[in-house]
Design a protein around this motif. Structure first.
Motif, PDB file in Angstrom:
ATOM      1  N   LYS A 214       0.834  -1.196   0.000  1.00 19.54           N
ATOM      2  CA  LYS A 214       0.000   0.000   0.000  1.00 19.54           C
ATOM      3  C   LYS A 214       0.872   1.250   0.000  1.00 19.54           C
ATOM      4  CE  LYS A 214      -4.442  -1.079   0.072  1.00 19.54           C
ATOM      5  NZ  LYS A 214      -5.415  -0.508  -0.880  1.00 19.54           N
ATOM      6  N   GLY A 215       0.485   2.232  -0.800  1.00 20.64           N
ATOM      7  CA  GLY A 215       1.261   3.465  -0.893  1.00 20.64           C
ATOM      8  C   GLY A 215       2.276   3.466  -2.021  1.00 20.64           C
ATOM      9  N   ASP A 216       2.421   2.316  -2.700  1.00 25.90           N
ATOM     10  CA  ASP A 216       3.373   2.234  -3.823  1.00 25.90           C
ATOM     11  C   ASP A 216       2.844   2.975  -5.045  1.00 25.90           C
ATOM     12  OD1 ASP A 216       5.208   0.652  -2.513  1.00 25.90           O
ATOM     13  OD2 ASP A 216       4.631  -1.223  -3.513  1.00 25.90           O
ATOM     14  N   PHE A 217       3.763   3.605  -5.767  1.00 25.29           N
ATOM     15  CA  PHE A 217       3.533   3.918  -7.174  1.00 25.29           C
ATOM     16  C   PHE A 217       4.014   2.695  -7.950  1.00 25.29           C
ATOM     17  CE2 PHE A 217       3.252   8.773  -8.091  1.00 25.29           C
ATOM     18  CZ  PHE A 217       2.053   8.819  -7.380  1.00 25.29           C
ATOM     19  N   ILE A 218       3.293   2.346  -9.017  1.00 26.49           N
ATOM     20  CA  ILE A 218       3.666   1.202  -9.847  1.00 26.49           C
ATOM     21  C   ILE A 218       3.802   1.698 -11.282  1.00 26.49           C
ATOM     22  CG2 ILE A 218       2.971  -1.070 -10.695  1.00 26.49           C
ATOM     23  CD1 ILE A 218       1.271  -1.055  -7.917  1.00 26.49           C
ATOM     24  N   LEU A 219       4.959   1.449 -11.878  1.00 27.15           N
ATOM     25  CA  LEU A 219       5.276   1.936 -13.224  1.00 27.15           C
ATOM     26  C   LEU A 219       5.257   0.775 -14.208  1.00 27.15           C
ATOM     27  CD1 LEU A 219       8.040   4.480 -14.195  1.00 27.15           C
ATOM     28  CD2 LEU A 219       7.852   2.336 -15.442  1.00 27.15           C
ATOM     29  N   PHE A 220       4.468   0.934 -15.263  1.00 25.64           N
ATOM     30  CA  PHE A 220       4.423  -0.022 -16.373  1.00 25.64           C
ATOM     31  C   PHE A 220       5.067   0.619 -17.599  1.00 25.64           C
ATOM     32  CE2 PHE A 220       0.539  -0.787 -13.884  1.00 25.64           C
ATOM     33  CZ  PHE A 220       0.605  -2.150 -13.650  1.00 25.64           C
ATOM     34  N   ASP A 221       6.006  -0.063 -18.214  1.00 25.24           N
ATOM     35  CA  ASP A 221       6.581   0.359 -19.496  1.00 25.24           C
ATOM     36  C   ASP A 221       6.551  -0.870 -20.393  1.00 25.24           C
ATOM     37  OD1 ASP A 221       7.954   1.401 -21.646  1.00 25.24           O
ATOM     38  OD2 ASP A 221       9.678   2.095 -20.495  1.00 25.24           O
ATOM     39  N   LEU A 222       5.778  -0.802 -21.485  1.00 28.32           N
ATOM     40  CA  LEU A 222       5.569  -1.988 -22.305  1.00 28.32           C
ATOM     41  C   LEU A 222       5.167  -1.598 -23.720  1.00 28.32           C
ATOM     42  CD1 LEU A 222       2.212  -2.290 -22.611  1.00 28.32           C
ATOM     43  CD2 LEU A 222       2.445  -2.927 -20.226  1.00 28.32           C
ATOM     44  N   GLY A 223       5.148  -2.575 -24.588  1.00 28.62           N
ATOM     45  CA  GLY A 223       4.696  -2.368 -25.961  1.00 28.62           C
ATOM     46  C   GLY A 223       4.458  -3.700 -26.625  1.00 28.62           C
ATOM     47  N   VAL A 224       3.742  -3.681 -27.731  1.00 33.35           N
ATOM     48  CA  VAL A 224       3.482  -4.908 -28.479  1.00 33.35           C
ATOM     49  C   VAL A 224       3.850  -4.699 -29.944  1.00 33.35           C
ATOM     50  CG1 VAL A 224       1.582  -5.489 -26.920  1.00 33.35           C
ATOM     51  CG2 VAL A 224       1.086  -4.377 -29.097  1.00 33.35           C
ATOM     52  N   VAL A 225       3.902  -5.801 -30.673  1.00 41.03           N
ATOM     53  CA  VAL A 225       4.161  -5.766 -32.112  1.00 41.03           C
ATOM     54  C   VAL A 225       2.898  -6.234 -32.830  1.00 41.03           C
ATOM     55  CG1 VAL A 225       5.603  -6.590 -33.996  1.00 41.03           C
ATOM     56  CG2 VAL A 225       6.599  -6.277 -31.720  1.00 41.03           C
ATOM     57  N   TYR A 226       2.411  -5.403 -33.743  1.00 37.81           N
ATOM     58  CA  TYR A 226       1.236  -5.740 -34.531  1.00 37.81           C
ATOM     59  C   TYR A 226       1.599  -5.619 -36.015  1.00 37.81           C
ATOM     60  CZ  TYR A 226      -3.508  -5.620 -36.448  1.00 37.81           C
ATOM     61  OH  TYR A 226      -4.644  -5.886 -37.168  1.00 37.81           O
ATOM     62  N   ASN A 227       1.501  -6.730 -36.739  1.00 38.19           N
ATOM     63  CA  ASN A 227       1.867  -6.745 -38.165  1.00 38.19           C
ATOM     64  C   ASN A 227       3.256  -6.149 -38.406  1.00 38.19           C
ATOM     65  OD1 ASN A 227      -0.466  -7.982 -38.974  1.00 38.19           O
ATOM     66  ND2 ASN A 227      -1.444  -6.136 -39.776  1.00 38.19           N
ATOM     67  N   GLY A 228       4.175  -6.390 -37.461  1.00 39.87           N
ATOM     68  CA  GLY A 228       5.550  -5.925 -37.626  1.00 39.87           C
ATOM     69  C   GLY A 228       5.812  -4.521 -37.125  1.00 39.87           C
ATOM     70  N   TYR A 229       4.813  -3.853 -36.533  1.00 39.64           N
ATOM     71  CA  TYR A 229       4.969  -2.470 -36.061  1.00 39.64           C
ATOM     72  C   TYR A 229       4.756  -2.395 -34.550  1.00 39.64           C
ATOM     73  CZ  TYR A 229       5.508  -0.908 -40.801  1.00 39.64           C
ATOM     74  OH  TYR A 229       6.019  -0.722 -42.061  1.00 39.64           O
TER      75      TYR A 229
END
Length: 362
Positions: A214-229
């Motif tokens: 409790k009290g945490d900041f949570i950082l998400f950094d992500l990405g996906v590939v769709y049709n090569g992009y």
């Protein structure tokens, strides 16, 4: 006009005999064939007028043809000297190759020496700027792929937020995100980052066994590939009520992100965007904690040309796609980064990533 023809025309204009494209992402760009050859030789050889050819591991020849490459494919086995086969295919065109354009940023010293051994009288010049400029402005088809990739990244953040619970580890949340993406039929564009607590103050930290509190900041950094992009998104959320210090940092980053986005339009320089964003953070008292550039180009590669930083005088052009990702990393409080993918329109900007940016308290 095909990418191969564009490069052939470039060779004629520059009085170059051939171009050897070797970066896997650029091979995909010019041929439609996606491959990760590891240490094996992969490349497309393009000439002014002669027919081009693609060289790849022999086991991937059917895949190259299935991808739509209609010209010669030279396959090499692990017991072959791949460079000898490459040389034979080039010599078969009956041309005097006095100069060849290569990707200097990709070709290793060892590979350049191999080329030199087979083409001792040939001069090698850079091809990198030409391909960078070709890939800089996205077509409508490329843009639609990037829109879809961004929408899937938005969904991945949604999944991540839904998985947050006290006592759950960063890696457990990360695994749930990646499984959800596989169920959608896509894979990640880079190693997913999920960081919590003061670990968020490491811009590219390593997810691990730390349990959410409790009290945490949570950082998400992500990405996906769709049709090569590729897509690339960062969001930071709060698990439980944040402190005033956490809120202040979040607000500064959010303002910096939105101020830079609002300034995007053709003619504005990359360095101007960086300054606009950095000034917001500096004026809030956190300038020393914004320790990286504002963003980077995005497309077939998750990091591509151009680099959006404070010394880049390049004016934006309609059709460019890049990230805007300011951050503050204060190790005794928290880290916050907010990243969006943006497309430069005729008179402004389209934001491709749409997950909310107001501070989400879970």
């Amino acid at each position: 006009m095909s990418k191969v023809q564009t490069i052939s025309n470039y060779l004629k204009m520059q009085n170059l005999d051939a171009a050897f494209v070797t970066t896997p992402d650029n091979v995909f760009y010019v041929s439609g064939f996606k491959s990760d050859p590891h240490e094996r030789l992969l490349g497309v050889m393009i000439f002014q007028d002669a027919k081009p050819f693609l060289i790849c591991p022999k086991m991937e020849v059917p895949d190259a043809k299935a991808a739509g490459w209609s010209h010669e494919v030279v396959g090499h086995e692990d017991t072959d000297n791949a460079w000898s086969l490459f040389h034979q295919a080039a010599e078969a065109r009956g041309l005097s190759l006095q100069n060849i354009a290569i990707e200097k940023s990709h070709l290793t010293v060892e590979r350049l020496e191999a080329l030199n051994s087979f083409f001792p009288a040939t001069k090698f010049v850079g091809l990198d700027n030409q391909i960078n400029n070709m890939r800089l402005v996205k077509s409508e088809e490329e843009l639609e792929n990037l829109r879809q990739a961004a929408a899937l990244a938005d969904y991945a953040i949604e999944v991540g937020c839904s998985e947050i619970a006290e006592g759950k580890t960063e890696l457990e949340i990360l695994s749930a995100i990646e499984l959800a993406m596989k169920k959608k039929g896509v894979y990640m564009s880079f190693d997913t980052i999920v960081l919590s607590g003061k670990k968020t103050a490491s811009p590219h930290g390593n997810p691990g066994e730390r349990k959410i509190e409790k009290g945490d900041f949570i950082l998400f950094d992500l990405g996906v590939v769709y049709n090569g992009y590729c897509s690339d998104i960062t969001r930071t959320v709060s698990f439980g009520e944040p402190t005033s210090a956490q809120k202040e940092i979040y607000e500064a980053v959010c303002n910096a992100n939105e101020s830079a986005i609002a300034a995007v339009k053709p003619g504005v320089r990359a360095m101007d965007l960086d300054k606009i964003s950095r000034d917001v953070i500096t004026d809030a008292g956190y300038g020393e904690y914004f320790t990286h550039r504002l963003g980077h180009g995005l497309g077939i590669s998750v990091h591509e040309y151009p680099s959006v930083h404070g010394a880049n005088e390049m004016p934006l052009q309609e059709g460019m796609v890049f990230t805007i990702e300011p951050g503050i990393y204060k190790s005794d409080v928290t880290g916050v980064r907010i990243e969006d993918d943006v497309y430069v329109t005729k008179d402004g900007v389209e934001v491709l990533t749409k997950y909310p940016k107001e501070l989400i308290i879970l």
